[in-house]
Design an enzyme around this catalytic site. Structure first.
Site, short mmCIF file in Angstrom:
data_model
loop_
_atom_site.label_atom_id
_atom_site.label_comp_id
_atom_site.label_asym_id
_atom_site.label_seq_id
_atom_site.Cartn_x
_atom_site.Cartn_y
_atom_site.Cartn_z
N HIS A 99 -16.64 13.88 37.74
CA HIS A 99 -17.81 14.19 38.57
C HIS A 99 -18.45 12.66 38.67
O HIS A 99 -18.23 11.75 38.02
CB HIS A 99 -18.66 14.88 37.56
CG HIS A 99 -19.04 14.06 35.97
ND1 HIS A 99 -17.81 14.45 35.04
CD2 HIS A 99 -19.85 13.25 35.53
CE1 HIS A 99 -18.29 13.54 34.07
NE2 HIS A 99 -19.16 13.00 34.15
N HIS A 101 -21.84 10.68 39.53
CA HIS A 101 -23.31 10.65 39.59
C HIS A 101 -23.84 9.99 40.51
O HIS A 101 -23.59 8.89 40.95
CB HIS A 101 -23.64 9.85 38.22
CG HIS A 101 -22.98 10.19 36.79
ND1 HIS A 101 -23.98 10.75 35.93
CD2 HIS A 101 -21.81 10.05 36.33
CE1 HIS A 101 -23.25 11.12 34.98
NE2 HIS A 101 -21.93 10.77 34.92
P1 5GP Z 1 -20.52 11.83 31.65
O1 5GP Z 1 -21.12 10.97 30.43
O2 5GP Z 1 -19.43 12.57 31.50
O3 5GP Z 1 -20.26 10.86 32.70
O4 5GP Z 1 -21.57 12.65 32.06
C1 5GP Z 1 -21.86 14.14 31.89
C2 5GP Z 1 -23.34 14.35 32.48
O5 5GP Z 1 -23.10 15.74 32.39
C3 5GP Z 1 -24.24 13.97 31.70
O6 5GP Z 1 -25.28 13.12 32.45
C4 5GP Z 1 -25.15 15.20 31.31
O7 5GP Z 1 -26.35 14.85 31.16
C5 5GP Z 1 -24.68 16.19 32.31
N1 5GP Z 1 -24.50 17.62 31.77
C6 5GP Z 1 -23.80 17.98 30.54
N2 5GP Z 1 -23.77 19.31 30.41
C7 5GP Z 1 -24.41 19.71 31.40
C8 5GP Z 1 -24.69 21.13 31.98
O8 5GP Z 1 -24.58 22.02 31.21
N3 5GP Z 1 -25.60 21.28 33.08
C9 5GP Z 1 -25.84 20.13 33.91
N4 5GP Z 1 -26.35 20.23 34.96
N5 5GP Z 1 -25.56 18.77 33.35
C10 5GP Z 1 -24.92 18.59 32.36
#
Ligand code: 5GP
Ligand code: ZN
Length: 135
Positions: A99, A101
């Site tokens: 993903h 951001h």
């Molecule tokens: P990572 O740390 O893997 O780069 O980012 C994961 C992101 O996914 C985090 O910013 C977190 O807030 C977001 N996130 C986690 N679970 C969900 C969810 O169920 N729905 C949405 N919209 N965002 C999520």
């Protein structure tokens, strides 16, 4: 991927604040935004991180990231934005479906970039050579 939350968000099985969808990509608001408008762009197909996605699909995805970044910053009146991809646990990846951001930035939001460390010319050259010679 049966237990991947982002796969389920992409199919609509898990609800999200969807902002964009096409045949291959899906974008939605981060549930815990660093700033208003913080969005995640994902490929609908499951790839774990940046190293797993074929280059042509990655290029297409970055087109979506560019388009959404423009609209998000305009709509929210954000003077700038950061793009981020956390790859693997050590780098802060907590959801193992690639993903991107998109994080709008505002004056006085208090976020800082990582501080750099001063390194010697020799050390920098050694690392540059190591990488260059492995490509
Ligand atoms: P990572 O740390 O893997 O780069 O980012 C994961 C992101 O996914 C985090 O910013 C977190 O807030 C977001 N996130 C986690 N679970 C969900 C969810 O169920 N729905 C949405 N919209 N965002 C999520
Ligand atoms: Zn997935």
């Amino acid at each position: 991927m049966p237990d991947c939350i982002f796969c389920k968000i992409a199919t609509g099985e898990i609800p999200s604040y969807k902002i964009y969808e096409d045949d291959d990509f899906f974008a939605f608001l981060d549930i815990q935004p660093v700033n208003p408008g913080h969005a995640l762009v994902i490929p609908k197909k499951h790839y774990e991180n940046l190293l797993d996605i074929p280059q042509n699909i990655l290029c297409e995805m970055m087109g979506v990231v560019q388009k959404l970044s423009k609209t998000i910053t305009e709509v929210l009146n954000a003077p700038g934005f950061n793009i981020g991809i956390n790859n693997k646990k050590i780098a802060g990846q907590s959801f193992f479906h690639l993903h991107v951001h998109i994080m709008p930035r505002f004056e006085g939001d208090g976020y800082k970039l990582w501080p750099g460390k001063v390194k010697s010319k020799e050390e920098l050259q050694k690392i540059a050579d190591k990488i260059k010679n492995s490509l």
